[in-house]
Design an enzyme around this catalytic site. Structure first.
Site, mmCIF file in Angstrom:
data_model
loop_
_atom_site.group_PDB
_atom_site.id
_atom_site.type_symbol
_atom_site.label_atom_id
_atom_site.label_comp_id
_atom_site.label_asym_id
_atom_site.label_seq_id
_atom_site.Cartn_x
_atom_site.Cartn_y
_atom_site.Cartn_z
ATOM 1 N N LYS A 105 1.058 -1.086 -0.058
ATOM 2 C CA LYS A 105 -0.268 0.311 0.104
ATOM 3 C C LYS A 105 1.095 1.208 0.051
ATOM 4 O O LYS A 105 1.189 1.355 1.002
ATOM 5 C CB LYS A 105 -1.169 -0.153 1.080
ATOM 6 C CG LYS A 105 -1.794 0.895 1.316
ATOM 7 C CD LYS A 105 -3.205 0.321 -0.223
ATOM 8 C CE LYS A 105 -4.078 0.932 -0.259
ATOM 9 N NZ LYS A 105 -4.719 0.879 -1.775
ATOM 10 N N SER A 116 -8.824 -0.501 -5.424
ATOM 11 C CA SER A 116 -8.715 0.366 -3.820
ATOM 12 C C SER A 116 -10.571 -0.572 -4.318
ATOM 13 O O SER A 116 -10.745 -1.146 -4.397
ATOM 14 C CB SER A 116 -8.057 0.842 -3.956
ATOM 15 O OG SER A 116 -7.934 0.826 -1.962
#
Length: 589
Positions: free
Chosen positions: A194, A389
């Site tokens: 991430k 995402s």
């Protein structure tokens, strides 16, 4: 007193009379504009060439109104067909006996890679009609050249250039800037991949980020190279050698390595077109642009049947509220899904997602409606340039998920950013803060002081909880064990091709493919398309412009190449709560 009331009443009468006159003047102005821009019927003459320019970005859907404002004129028009309409028009042109071929003008490309992939596939289908396709460019970017390989003949200006060197991704890191400003970006995240927050806390890419970036860029590059190899009949190994050694440095190099067929000027291109059309050298070439061809009478490609497939467009960063055609507002999109679910004439839903993510909460609100809809009718997701995402979050519960090979998807991970501006305010501006509170954590969360260890623990627990919820949603939607989803997650980004291999995506394909699959699932033969959410009517758009709400079309025109960066900064400044978003937007030249 009598005189006072006399003047007051006269002033009021004058005021209201002025309002009435202005109202009628504005009504006449709008009516005149509507009449002025009323589209005339377009007649396509025999042996017409469809002139396809791709300089302007193809929007996900056609605009409800052609009106935009410009600096030089009160109103101008922007009538670029949306993606679905563009592919429909190319199919219409293949069946139109008056269209002899297509001229691709590819000096500039305004759309993303996945969007261009769908147009490229439509051009390849057009070629099956036996009509010619000729490409011409003064400078071919790699994306433009990939499009050009659909042509029978590729032409390059003698003083032009052709770019073929492979793909590179460059990220901007602002840790040093934040340090100079004494701003501390306090980060909580889940997922070693991430990397959305890396520019804030580092001056270079982490090894995990380099790994994932190189993996999906390799996937995209191999897909592009494979398409060029097949179209131009050039050995894949030789293509890599050409890119690695920068062997194409001049138009002659492009000709020698069979990347182009002819190195010619525009006047020679015109002669080539006349030869293809079998007309005299002194005859005029009939050309028509796609924006105008859309107004030509033709057989209806989308049948006016009673039963419908709803195509719901979710484009841009995800947040709460209404949003617009360029941003995904959870209220607006949820309502559109709900309306499609409760409409008995809608037999299937195609959810078109083109989003790098955003608010985790807003994503969950939208996902709830997708789940409810899936319980009642088929739901097929079509992914655009991005569905990552939060963009993947809202898609994962569909019956079937399609992505383009060049789509960026996955990025299953979440993060939170709580900037500490206390030193910036104190050291740079001389501003300090003090607070009184009734409870220990009444000022939770504050950007004017550092987080306490307890506050960091609370936020970390929230991030971890949302990540587990995300993984659980994907596990249920994709019928995959949570452990497998977690291993594919950790914020890692995948290409559409690799998404199929991992199971996060079912098939590679475009919007037209998704509609066909939805029709099959719903057992529909005769159907029509309805697009949601409903767009603003032309009058409302005009009023928005007059009241200071610039349209996205106007912003794109004014900002040009800076527009994507402005949108990204705008979305970052509007972040609320825990985020599920892609680390960056990849621009392929």
């Amino acid at each position: 007193m009598k005189q006072f009331f006399k003047f007051m009443l006269a002033s009021m009468a004058g005021f209201f009379l002025t309002l009435i006159v202005l109202f009628f003047f504005f009504a006449i102005l709008v009516a005149s504009l509507l009449t002025f821009t009323k589209k005339e019927e377009v007649v396509v003459k025999p042996k017409t060439v469809l002139h396809l320019t791709l300089k302007e970005a193809i929007p996900e859907r056609s605009l409800a109104s052609p009106f935009t404002f410009s600096e030089t004129t009160l109103f101008s028009t922007s009538d670029v067909p949306g993606l679905l309409e563009t592919t429909d028009l190319l199919k219409q042109a293949s069946e139109d006996e008056n269209i002899s071929g297509i001229l691709l003008d590819l000096s500039e490309i305004g759309s993303g890679m996945a969007t261009m992939e769908e147009v490229r596939n439509a051009l390849l289908k057009f070629k099956e009609s036996g009509k010619f396709v000729i490409a011409y460019g003064e400078v071919y970017s790699q994306k433009a050249y990939y499009m050009a390989t659909t042509a029978d003949i590729i032409c390059l200006n003698p003083e032009g250039a052709l770019d073929f060197r492979g793909m590179a991704g460059e990220l901007v890191f602002i840790k040093g800037l934040l340090s100079k400003l004494d701003i501390n970006p306090q980060i909580i995240r889940h997922g070693k991949y991430k990397s959305a927050i890396e520019p804030l806390i580092s001056d270079r890419m982490s090894e995990a980020n380099k790994e994932q970036t190189l993996a999906y860029m390799n996937s995209l590059w191999m897909h592009i190279s494979d398409g060029i190899s097949k179209a131009r009949n050039i050995d894949p190994a030789k293509l890599q050698l050409i890119a690695d050694s920068l062997l194409i440095q001049t138009p002659e190099d492009a000709l020698n390595y069979r990347f182009v067929d002819q190195v010619i000027y525009k006047d020679q291109l015109i002669d080539l077109l006349k030869e293809k059309l079998e007309i005299g050298k002194n005859d005029k070439i009939e050309m028509i642009k796609l924006e105008r061809y859309k107004d030509a009478p033709a057989k209806t490609l989308r049948k006016r049947a009673k039963e419908k497939i709803a195509v719901i467009y979710a484009v841009g960063s995800i947040g709460d509220g209404e949003g617009n055609d360029e941003t995904i507002g959870s209220e607006r999109i949820s309502k559109a899904i709900r309306n499609a679910r409760t409409d008995s004439t809608v037999k299937a839903i195609v959810f078109r997602v083109n989003s790098p993510g955003g608010s985790a909460l807003a994503s969950d609100v939208i996902l709830r409606e997708i789940r409810l809809a899936r319980d009642e009718k088929p739901v097929v997701v079509s992914m655009g340039d991005y569905a990552a995402s939060g963009g993947y979050y809202i898609a994962c519960a569909a019956d079937t998920i399609l992505a383009n090979p060049t789509t960026l998807t996955g990025s299953i991970g979440v993060f939170g950013v709580i900037p500490d501006f206390s030193k910036f305010f104190n050291n740079k501006l001389g501003v300090t803060f003090d607070v009184v509170k009734t409870n220990d954590h009444a000022d939770y969360i504050s950007v004017t002081r550092p987080m306490t260890p307890y506050e960091e623990k609370v936020i970390t627990n929230d991030v971890e909880r949302i990540y587990k919820v995300f993984v659980n949603h994907v596990s249920e939607g994709r019928s995959m064990p949570e452990a497998l989803v977690d291993s594919l997650g950790q914020g890692r980004v995948w290409s559409g091709t690799d998404g199929v291999k991992t199971g996060l995506v079912d098939l590679t394909g475009g919007l037209q493919d998704a509609i066909s699959i939805a029709a099959t699932m719903a057992k529909l033969e005769d159907y029509r398309i309805t697009s949601l959410p409903e767009q603003k009517d032309p009058f409302t758009q005009i009023m928005d412009e007059l009241t200071g709400k610039p349209s996205e079309t106007r912003l794109k025109k004014e900002l040009g190449l800076l527009y994507p960066y402005m949108k990204e900064l705008q979305s970052l400044s509007g972040m609320k709560g825990v985020q599920a978003r892609l680390p960056f937007l990849l621009n392929i030249q």
